[in-house]
Motif scaffolding. Sequence first.
Motif, short mmCIF file in Angstrom:
data_model
loop_
_atom_site.label_atom_id
_atom_site.label_comp_id
_atom_site.label_asym_id
_atom_site.label_seq_id
_atom_site.Cartn_x
_atom_site.Cartn_y
_atom_site.Cartn_z
N ALA B 76 0.84 -1.20 0.00
CA ALA B 76 0.00 0.00 0.00
C ALA B 76 0.87 1.24 0.00
CB ALA B 76 -0.92 0.01 1.22
N LEU B 77 0.30 2.35 -0.48
CA LEU B 77 1.00 3.63 -0.49
C LEU B 77 0.09 4.69 0.12
CD1 LEU B 77 2.44 3.57 -4.15
CD2 LEU B 77 3.61 2.89 -2.03
N VAL B 78 0.68 5.60 0.88
CA VAL B 78 -0.09 6.69 1.48
C VAL B 78 0.59 7.99 1.10
CG1 VAL B 78 -1.03 7.62 3.62
CG2 VAL B 78 -0.63 5.16 3.42
N SER B 79 -0.16 8.87 0.44
CA SER B 79 0.46 10.08 -0.10
C SER B 79 -0.56 11.19 -0.26
CB SER B 79 1.10 9.76 -1.45
OG SER B 79 1.55 10.95 -2.08
N GLY B 80 -0.08 12.42 -0.25
CA GLY B 80 -0.92 13.56 -0.54
C GLY B 80 -0.92 13.88 -2.03
N SER B 81 -0.16 13.13 -2.82
CA SER B 81 -0.07 13.37 -4.26
C SER B 81 -0.60 12.15 -5.02
CB SER B 81 1.39 13.59 -4.67
OG SER B 81 2.01 14.54 -3.84
N PRO B 82 -1.89 12.17 -5.39
CA PRO B 82 -2.53 10.99 -6.01
C PRO B 82 -1.82 10.54 -7.29
CG PRO B 82 -4.17 12.70 -5.50
CD PRO B 82 -2.84 13.31 -5.26
N ASP B 83 -1.38 11.48 -8.11
CA ASP B 83 -0.73 11.11 -9.38
C ASP B 83 0.58 10.38 -9.14
OD1 ASP B 83 -2.81 12.27 -10.65
OD2 ASP B 83 -1.73 14.12 -11.21
N LYS B 84 1.36 10.93 -8.21
CA LYS B 84 2.64 10.31 -7.88
C LYS B 84 2.40 8.91 -7.31
CE LYS B 84 6.75 11.62 -5.19
NZ LYS B 84 7.21 12.53 -4.13
N ALA B 85 1.40 8.81 -6.43
CA ALA B 85 1.09 7.51 -5.81
C ALA B 85 0.66 6.50 -6.86
CB ALA B 85 0.01 7.70 -4.75
N LYS B 86 -0.18 6.95 -7.80
CA LYS B 86 -0.68 6.05 -8.85
C LYS B 86 0.47 5.51 -9.70
CE LYS B 86 -4.90 7.35 -10.02
NZ LYS B 86 -6.02 8.06 -10.69
N GLN B 87 1.37 6.41 -10.06
CA GLN B 87 2.51 6.01 -10.88
C GLN B 87 3.41 5.02 -10.15
OE1 GLN B 87 4.85 9.37 -12.47
NE2 GLN B 87 6.59 7.95 -12.54
N LEU B 88 3.68 5.30 -8.87
CA LEU B 88 4.52 4.40 -8.08
C LEU B 88 3.81 3.07 -7.82
CD1 LEU B 88 6.03 7.03 -5.65
CD2 LEU B 88 7.37 5.51 -7.12
N ALA B 89 2.48 3.14 -7.65
CA ALA B 89 1.70 1.91 -7.43
C ALA B 89 1.86 0.97 -8.64
CB ALA B 89 0.24 2.24 -7.19
N TYR B 92 5.36 -0.53 -8.68
CA TYR B 92 5.65 -1.52 -7.63
C TYR B 92 4.55 -2.59 -7.51
CZ TYR B 92 9.80 0.95 -6.16
OH TYR B 92 11.05 1.50 -6.13
N GLY B 93 3.59 -2.61 -8.44
CA GLY B 93 2.55 -3.63 -8.41
C GLY B 93 1.62 -3.53 -7.22
N VAL B 94 1.34 -2.29 -6.81
CA VAL B 94 0.41 -2.08 -5.70
C VAL B 94 -0.98 -1.82 -6.30
CG1 VAL B 94 -0.21 -0.51 -3.80
CG2 VAL B 94 2.19 -1.19 -4.16
N ALA B 95 -1.99 -2.48 -5.73
CA ALA B 95 -3.36 -2.32 -6.24
C ALA B 95 -3.84 -0.89 -6.03
CB ALA B 95 -4.29 -3.28 -5.51
N GLU B 96 -4.62 -0.37 -6.98
CA GLU B 96 -5.05 1.03 -6.88
C GLU B 96 -5.90 1.26 -5.63
OE1 GLU B 96 -5.80 2.68 -10.76
OE2 GLU B 96 -6.86 4.39 -9.87
N LYS B 97 -6.66 0.24 -5.24
CA LYS B 97 -7.47 0.36 -4.02
C LYS B 97 -6.60 0.47 -2.76
CE LYS B 97 -8.28 -4.68 -3.61
NZ LYS B 97 -7.20 -5.02 -2.69
N SER B 98 -5.34 0.16 -2.90
CA SER B 98 -4.43 0.24 -1.74
C SER B 98 -3.63 1.53 -1.72
CB SER B 98 -3.50 -0.97 -1.70
OG SER B 98 -4.24 -2.13 -1.43
N ILE B 99 -4.11 2.53 -2.46
CA ILE B 99 -3.53 3.87 -2.37
C ILE B 99 -4.41 4.68 -1.43
CG2 ILE B 99 -3.00 6.00 -3.61
CD1 ILE B 99 -2.55 4.28 -6.13
N TYR B 100 -3.77 5.30 -0.45
CA TYR B 100 -4.51 6.09 0.54
C TYR B 100 -4.02 7.54 0.53
CZ TYR B 100 -5.89 1.51 2.25
OH TYR B 100 -6.39 0.24 2.32
N SER B 101 -4.93 8.43 0.91
CA SER B 101 -4.54 9.83 1.17
C SER B 101 -4.37 9.96 2.68
CB SER B 101 -5.63 10.79 0.69
OG SER B 101 -6.76 10.65 1.52
N TYR B 102 -3.90 11.13 3.13
CA TYR B 102 -3.77 11.31 4.58
C TYR B 102 -5.14 11.39 5.24
CZ TYR B 102 1.12 11.80 3.51
OH TYR B 102 2.38 11.55 3.07
N ASP B 103 -6.15 11.80 4.43
CA ASP B 103 -7.50 11.89 4.99
C ASP B 103 -8.13 10.52 5.24
OD1 ASP B 103 -7.43 14.64 5.02
OD2 ASP B 103 -8.18 14.83 2.95
#
Lengths: 382, 382
Positions: B76-89, B92-103
């Motif tokens: 999973a990835l947690v970031s305030g930058s959705p685009d950056k997180a999506k690209q890194l996901a 690194y083969g991280v599922a999009e549902k496993s991207i979180y914001s700080y909120d």
Amino acid sequence: MPAPPDSRRHFLRQLSLGAALAAVAGPVPAFSHPQPDPMKPADSGKLGFAIVGLGKFATQQIMPSFKDCKHARITALVSGSPDKAKQLAQEYGVAEKSIYSYDNFDSIKDNPEVDIVYIILPNSMHAEYTIRAAKAGKHVLCEKPMATSVEDCEKMIAACNKAGKKLMIAYRAHYEPFNLDAMDRIRKGELGKIKAITSDHGRPVKPTEDKADSWRVVKKMAGGGSLMDIGIYALNACRYLTGEEPVEVTAQEFSDKSDPRFKEVEDNIHFTLRFPSGVLASCTSSYSYSEVKRGRVFGDKAWLDLDPLSDYYEHNMKIGDDKGKEEPKLKEGNQFAAELDHMAECVRDNKTPKTPGEEGLKDVRYIMAIYEAAKKGKAVKV
Amino acid sequence: MPAPPDSRRHFLRQLSLGAALAAVAGPVPAFSHPQPDPMKPADSGKLGFAIVGLGKFATQQIMPSFKDCKHARITALVSGSPDKAKQLAQEYGVAEKSIYSYDNFDSIKDNPEVDIVYIILPNSMHAEYTIRAAKAGKHVLCEKPMATSVEDCEKMIAACNKAGKKLMIAYRAHYEPFNLDAMDRIRKGELGKIKAITSDHGRPVKPTEDKADSWRVVKKMAGGGSLMDIGIYALNACRYLTGEEPVEVTAQEFSDKSDPRFKEVEDNIHFTLRFPSGVLASCTSSYSYSEVKRGRVFGDKAWLDLDPLSDYYEHNMKIGDDKGKEEPKLKEGNQFAAELDHMAECVRDNKTPKTPGEEGLKDVRYIMAIYEAAKKGKAVKV
């Protein structure tokens, strides 16, 4: 002709060579570049030194270095061991009448072959012999630390001033090519703005194995422990590398009191000096480390290492930054010979030595402040 | 079968492999040596990490190190930058549902793929995110310094204890081969009795040029200056190299207040630690030196240099004494991967990490004492 106040002998010697010319053409060439005279022995233009104290440092480092001197020669020996003195006198071509004991030392005043007395005695004896030498009308070169108290340093300076004699402290690193080169690079800004210095000086003191160390663990003789003996190189280096005087010190000390070496004097002492520009310098001094004599200057552009910084004959400089490091190839020089020559030149040319009594007094003052800071657990203003 | 309290998922996974055997033959093989299962993807035996904060250190050092891990993977990835997180996901083969914001970070509690949350945020945010992660039922790996106050550290430890979760502080040097080898040599007595340590850590902080440095000069975010960021490596090294806890500190600080970088946080701070055995350790920390990360241990038989001591991928060891020096040839290892694997193993095997929250708390306590000593010009007992 610029005759130094106390170079009467020397003045007369010069007169025979240059008086006529000088009378019409102004000053003779500076004595730092004497004209060789094929009719005179090689030593004839050199000032005479009496070596006071024939311990390991005197016999193994200082006396052999005179062969590299241009302006200095050994003309007298002062020792408590007549046999040792006699043997060394033969080896170095010193007249037997120029051997003195500590008892008849004052009669050195009648020896015109002695211009300068070099005191290489235990620290606590520096003051007495400096003052006696000045009273005997001789210039004084004295080992560091200058003395074991600020008061003694002040008395030494006063005695030499009163007698109109030079007083120089034997801070050999000020005459050592790697250290001089480091100072030059720092002054030229090669490291950027200087931010900090660290220096570590340690060696295992061996009072039972090495006679030269026996008095170093006796407070009455040494005045203190590792800081007086080797930590002083770190302290002094921070001053000549920054070109500033510290304004505040903090310190911590630890000595294993179950070790008989440290019953009276300190083993490890770490101290930090604050300089007016904001440079902080942190040093460590020890009588129980494996041997180390190093220093590093941290600039905001680059750092400079001297490791060793204060060896007798082997030095090493490295300069580095984020991108890499280089090792400037510098030529080793005999710092002892340079130091002896400097003293001789200062006497000849009536100049103040680069490392006068005032330099030694400053270090003793800072050393006392370091001891006080360690004892009280407080920053001490200096 | 020794099931760690929080390894339910893992327990179930193991059941399918070893339950029958375990039932009759006792414990299954330790998870630190998982048996490869050709039918499962390579990552299946690994614990899942959520990376919180996708700054330079996370993306350039930590995330690429997972490829060297045996027991850890990014889930999973947690970031305030959705685009950056999506690209890194994607990378690194991280599922999009496993991207979180700080909120929506707290909803990570519902993600069974996440075992451990690795917090790589500005110092002042460590406490909040550690506590939220523990409340979400996740174990926590947190960057150093653990927090910007002793109170925050205590709250973090309490929150993880309450949740029955592991808390580890990312002291990478404890997982780095050269440092481990140095500790080993010291413990074995290779240097003799340890007398002192020195360590210097500095780098030019560049808040306007390097985004990763921008918050480091803001007191509210960083908690302090160079000591919090890099001086902590020197402080921590003195502790793991001696294996002791300091009892007293002295310090001096200097920051050029005309430099906008040092309006709020310190630049240079020098400190000396006293350890119970008598070892004194003197360290310097700076945000304006040219880069340095070195340490030396002074024993009464030999010294040991690590220069660099705390690099990411390049280390160097030298051991020396009066007779010379040698450079032991050690193999570099990925300290980040070793650290991540250690955390995963501790969670699996229900063991306390080598560098738990309590380790981080100690350093923050010492850092506060160093600041106090510098401010008051007094030795501070710790």
